[in-house]
Design a protein around this motif. Sequence first.
Motif, PDB file in Angstrom:
ATOM      1  N   TYR A  48       6.807 -10.791  50.443  1.00 55.47           N
ATOM      2  CA  TYR A  48       8.035 -10.219  49.879  1.00 55.47           C
ATOM      3  C   TYR A  48       8.644  -9.305  50.931  1.00 55.47           C
ATOM      4  N   SER A  54       7.440  -4.801  53.999  1.00 62.06           N
ATOM      5  CA  SER A  54       6.967  -6.173  53.816  1.00 62.06           C
ATOM      6  C   SER A  54       5.636  -6.130  53.080  1.00 62.06           C
ATOM      7  N   ILE A  55       5.514  -6.961  52.063  1.00 61.55           N
ATOM      8  CA  ILE A  55       4.304  -6.996  51.240  1.00 61.55           C
ATOM      9  C   ILE A  55       3.741  -8.410  51.291  1.00 61.55           C
ATOM     10  N   ARG A  57       0.936 -10.880  49.706  1.00 59.35           N
ATOM     11  CA  ARG A  57       0.076 -10.964  48.521  1.00 59.35           C
ATOM     12  C   ARG A  57      -0.795 -12.210  48.563  1.00 59.35           C
ATOM     13  N   ASP A  62      -2.321 -12.736  43.428  1.00 51.65           N
ATOM     14  CA  ASP A  62      -1.168 -11.836  43.568  1.00 51.65           C
ATOM     15  C   ASP A  62      -1.518 -10.429  44.041  1.00 51.65           C
ATOM     16  N   ILE A  64      -2.230  -7.338  46.440  1.00 47.82           N
ATOM     17  CA  ILE A  64      -1.635  -7.004  47.736  1.00 47.82           C
ATOM     18  C   ILE A  64      -2.701  -7.045  48.822  1.00 47.82           C
ATOM     19  N   ARG A  67       0.456  -4.129  53.379  1.00 46.99           N
ATOM     20  CA  ARG A  67       1.753  -3.462  53.214  1.00 46.99           C
ATOM     21  C   ARG A  67       2.178  -2.955  54.593  1.00 46.99           C
TER      22      ARG A  67
END
Lengths: 90, 199
Positions: A48, A54-55, A57, A62, A64, A67
């Motif tokens: 994402y 910016s993440i 996963r 799902d 994380i 990061r």
Amino acid sequence: MHEDNDHRVDGNAAAGILREVFASDVTTARVVCGHCTAGTSVAETKTYLAGPGSILRCPGCDAILARITKIRDTVWLDLSGSASWQIHTG
Amino acid sequence: MSVISRGFGGRGDNDDARIPPGQHETYDFPVLSAGPTPAVSREEWGLDVTDLDGAVTRWGWPDLMRAPSEEFTVDIHCVTTWSKLDTSWRGVRVRDVLGDLATEAEYALVRCYGGYTTNLPIGDLVDRDAWIAYEYEGDDLESAHGGPARLLVPHLYLWKSAKWINGIELHLDDEPGFWETLGYHEYGDPWLEQRYVGD
Ligand SMILES: [Zn+2]
């Protein structure tokens, strides 16, 4: 063992291996999820980008994995959601 | 009740004065997410208010609907540099949700479905304009924008206005949240351009 006899050196001694890690293209690296323990390539993580950072996963659960933010000229990195990274340096 | 939180006349001549430094106006409503959009129905939605002693008061959807609500129109400012003017919402003031609980606490840590967190001083939730918002432009708040309900604190950067809110923890000390632990400012005033730690 005494505190002053534990063969400890300072972090400069790890400069070489750290340079190998952080200068690598890690999209092909394998990352293990700290939550469900599934392994995946970085390229296959659910990423994402549309936010303050910016993440990455885990595609399975799902959770994380990473990061990352860019704060002025400094990148902040939190990998605490991942169990391990296997980064090809060859 | 309708609250117009701006000091200028209608749209037009003074719009530039409503855009904080380093921001530009946008006319759509960008969706910024750090993860998948949580699917939470109004029936299953809940907001846990946790007092300093750990006691939890749970607000369900019917409790939120019974509380006094307001329509309000505000400008919102995202740290990714877009600002959107004259957005209209309906919600319940956070001070009406916290009631007497907030008297001793200094800070709040806001929690959300999906795991997001953000921190704010209690004063910004109870003495300034801050709502639990559940309608946007006259319609139920879409999940993409934080529905069933989100926090809305328009005087701070929008990362403080947590989507999918499900908890407010009261604390004596400031505990940094999701972006605040990765270099973003602990307070986030757009007019002071408090984007990053140290600003
Ligand atoms: Zn996982």
